[in-house]
Design a protein around this motif. Structure first.
Motif, PDB file in Angstrom:
ATOM      1  N   ALA A  36      39.816 -34.902  12.764  1.00 18.78           N
ATOM      2  CA  ALA A  36      39.992 -35.078  11.179  1.00 18.78           C
ATOM      3  C   ALA A  36      38.874 -35.949  10.768  1.00 18.78           C
ATOM      4  CB  ALA A  36      41.354 -35.850  11.038  1.00 18.78           C
ATOM      5  N   ASN A  37      38.213 -36.724  11.481  1.00 18.77           N
ATOM      6  CA  ASN A  37      36.947 -37.402  10.737  1.00 18.77           C
ATOM      7  C   ASN A  37      35.698 -36.463  10.636  1.00 18.77           C
ATOM      8  OD1 ASN A  37      38.020 -39.885  10.506  1.00 18.77           O
ATOM      9  ND2 ASN A  37      37.768 -40.489  12.769  1.00 18.77           N
ATOM     10  N   ARG A  38      35.682 -35.842  11.789  1.00 16.13           N
ATOM     11  CA  ARG A  38      34.458 -34.613  11.641  1.00 16.13           C
ATOM     12  C   ARG A  38      34.583 -33.634  10.334  1.00 16.13           C
ATOM     13  NH1 ARG A  38      34.084 -29.810  12.599  1.00 16.13           N
ATOM     14  NH2 ARG A  38      35.855 -29.482  14.153  1.00 16.13           N
ATOM     15  N   VAL A  39      35.913 -33.121  10.275  1.00 19.61           N
ATOM     16  CA  VAL A  39      36.020 -32.353   9.103  1.00 19.61           C
ATOM     17  C   VAL A  39      35.876 -33.090   7.731  1.00 19.61           C
ATOM     18  CG1 VAL A  39      37.809 -30.998   7.908  1.00 19.61           C
ATOM     19  CG2 VAL A  39      37.632 -30.861  10.053  1.00 19.61           C
ATOM     20  N   LEU A  40      36.511 -34.317   7.518  1.00 24.63           N
ATOM     21  CA  LEU A  40      36.170 -35.007   6.451  1.00 24.63           C
ATOM     22  C   LEU A  40      34.932 -35.413   6.343  1.00 24.63           C
ATOM     23  CD1 LEU A  40      38.124 -36.374   4.152  1.00 24.63           C
ATOM     24  CD2 LEU A  40      38.182 -38.577   5.523  1.00 24.63           C
ATOM     25  N   ASP A  41      33.928 -35.792   7.122  1.00 26.79           N
ATOM     26  CA  ASP A  41      32.590 -36.191   7.017  1.00 26.79           C
ATOM     27  C   ASP A  41      31.896 -34.850   6.358  1.00 26.79           C
ATOM     28  OD1 ASP A  41      33.094 -38.683   8.102  1.00 26.79           O
ATOM     29  OD2 ASP A  41      32.198 -38.330   9.834  1.00 26.79           O
ATOM     30  N   ASN A  42      32.170 -33.706   7.110  1.00 22.95           N
ATOM     31  CA  ASN A  42      31.460 -32.452   6.778  1.00 22.95           C
ATOM     32  C   ASN A  42      31.912 -31.978   5.249  1.00 22.95           C
ATOM     33  OD1 ASN A  42      29.857 -31.561   8.959  1.00 22.95           O
ATOM     34  ND2 ASN A  42      31.634 -31.462  10.096  1.00 22.95           N
ATOM     35  N   LEU A  43      33.036 -32.309   4.985  1.00 29.10           N
ATOM     36  CA  LEU A  43      33.514 -31.918   3.594  1.00 29.10           C
ATOM     37  C   LEU A  43      32.853 -33.011   2.533  1.00 29.10           C
ATOM     38  CD1 LEU A  43      37.401 -31.135   3.961  1.00 29.10           C
ATOM     39  CD2 LEU A  43      35.682 -29.657   3.248  1.00 29.10           C
ATOM     40  N   MET A  44      32.725 -34.255   2.855  1.00 25.64           N
ATOM     41  CA  MET A  44      32.068 -35.080   2.106  1.00 25.64           C
ATOM     42  C   MET A  44      30.675 -34.589   2.109  1.00 25.64           C
ATOM     43  SD  MET A  44      34.145 -36.657   0.838  1.00 25.64           S
ATOM     44  CE  MET A  44      33.419 -37.618  -0.402  1.00 25.64           C
ATOM     45  N   LYS A  45      29.831 -34.245   3.224  1.00 24.12           N
ATOM     46  CA  LYS A  45      28.452 -33.708   2.947  1.00 24.12           C
ATOM     47  C   LYS A  45      28.383 -32.511   1.934  1.00 24.12           C
ATOM     48  CE  LYS A  45      27.041 -35.321   7.604  1.00 24.12           C
ATOM     49  NZ  LYS A  45      26.948 -34.608   8.780  1.00 24.12           N
ATOM     50  N   VAL A  46      29.243 -31.625   1.793  1.00 22.82           N
ATOM     51  CA  VAL A  46      29.454 -30.637   1.089  1.00 22.82           C
ATOM     52  C   VAL A  46      29.443 -31.233  -0.668  1.00 22.82           C
ATOM     53  CG1 VAL A  46      30.548 -28.502   0.098  1.00 22.82           C
ATOM     54  CG2 VAL A  46      30.290 -28.896   2.459  1.00 22.82           C
ATOM     55  N   VAL A  47      30.340 -31.999  -0.762  1.00 21.82           N
ATOM     56  CA  VAL A  47      30.563 -32.723  -2.043  1.00 21.82           C
ATOM     57  C   VAL A  47      29.213 -33.265  -2.514  1.00 21.82           C
ATOM     58  CG1 VAL A  47      31.903 -34.544  -3.186  1.00 21.82           C
ATOM     59  CG2 VAL A  47      33.049 -32.776  -1.753  1.00 21.82           C
ATOM     60  N   GLU A  48      28.637 -34.254  -1.428  1.00 18.72           N
ATOM     61  CA  GLU A  48      27.536 -34.902  -1.983  1.00 18.72           C
ATOM     62  C   GLU A  48      26.476 -34.274  -2.358  1.00 18.72           C
ATOM     63  OE1 GLU A  48      27.100 -37.643   1.367  1.00 18.72           O
ATOM     64  OE2 GLU A  48      28.980 -38.820   0.855  1.00 18.72           O
ATOM     65  N   GLY A  49      26.431 -32.911  -1.832  1.00 21.13           N
ATOM     66  CA  GLY A  49      25.331 -31.894  -1.894  1.00 21.13           C
ATOM     67  C   GLY A  49      25.405 -31.429  -3.328  1.00 21.13           C
ATOM     68  N   LEU A  50      26.314 -31.557  -3.919  1.00 14.43           N
ATOM     69  CA  LEU A  50      26.793 -31.144  -5.346  1.00 14.43           C
ATOM     70  C   LEU A  50      25.846 -32.011  -6.378  1.00 14.43           C
ATOM     71  CD1 LEU A  50      30.372 -30.090  -5.092  1.00 14.43           C
ATOM     72  CD2 LEU A  50      28.252 -28.459  -5.399  1.00 14.43           C
ATOM     73  N   THR A  51      25.568 -33.324  -5.788  1.00 14.68           N
ATOM     74  CA  THR A  51      24.931 -34.120  -6.890  1.00 14.68           C
ATOM     75  C   THR A  51      23.473 -33.757  -7.286  1.00 14.68           C
ATOM     76  OG1 THR A  51      23.727 -35.424  -5.092  1.00 14.68           O
ATOM     77  CG2 THR A  51      25.857 -36.175  -5.795  1.00 14.68           C
ATOM     78  N   GLN A  52      22.792 -32.967  -6.271  1.00 16.05           N
ATOM     79  CA  GLN A  52      21.515 -32.439  -6.708  1.00 16.05           C
ATOM     80  C   GLN A  52      21.440 -30.886  -6.972  1.00 16.05           C
ATOM     81  OE1 GLN A  52      18.161 -33.396  -4.253  1.00 16.05           O
ATOM     82  NE2 GLN A  52      18.714 -35.702  -4.381  1.00 16.05           N
ATOM     83  N   PHE A  53      22.639 -30.267  -6.398  1.00 21.75           N
ATOM     84  CA  PHE A  53      22.591 -28.512  -6.572  1.00 21.75           C
ATOM     85  C   PHE A  53      23.946 -28.240  -7.136  1.00 21.75           C
ATOM     86  CE2 PHE A  53      19.572 -29.367  -3.385  1.00 21.75           C
ATOM     87  CZ  PHE A  53      18.493 -28.994  -3.675  1.00 21.75           C
TER      88      PHE A  53
END
Length: 113
Positions: A36-53
């Motif tokens: 669950a932590n791994r999935v949440l971390d990866n989802l948050m990386k996807v979300v954070e990537g939207l700050t620049q793209f």
């Protein structure tokens, strides 16, 4: 690029926050907290990537079929992040397992159907 922010602000709707909590709880219960932590971390990386793209990803096919092109999606498969760019902000509306009935989820959450 003139007129475009270099960093977009990310806003999660209440529904998107609830989606993350529900995903975490489900994975933790039926797999493990580590997963669950791994999935949440990866989802948050996807979300954070939207700050620049913020325009990365595609338009959800379920909305394109209705002629709606304001929303975009990006993913950490099989999970989909549905968002919309509004000025200097990226509003996250859904973070869901793409294997679910997306047509009804999108209609209910985005179109109020």
């Amino acid at each position: 690029m003139a007129g475009r922010p270099t960093q977009y602000e990310i806003l999660l709707t209440e529904g998107a926050e609830q989606d993350l909590e529900a995903l975490y709880d489900y994975i933790a219960e039926f797999d493990s907290e580590a997963s669950a932590n791994r999935v949440l971390d990866n989802l948050m990386k996807v979300v954070e990537g939207l700050t620049q793209f913020p325009e990365r990803g595609s338009h959800p096919k379920e909305l394109i079929a209705l002629g709606i092109k304001e929303f975009r999606q990006t993913a950490f498969k099989p999970y989909r992040v549905i968002c919309r760019v509004l000025g200097g902000k990226v509003v996250i509306y859904l973070i869901v397992d793409g294997r679910r009935d997306m047509q009804s989820m999108l209609a209910r959450r985005l179109l109020g159907a």
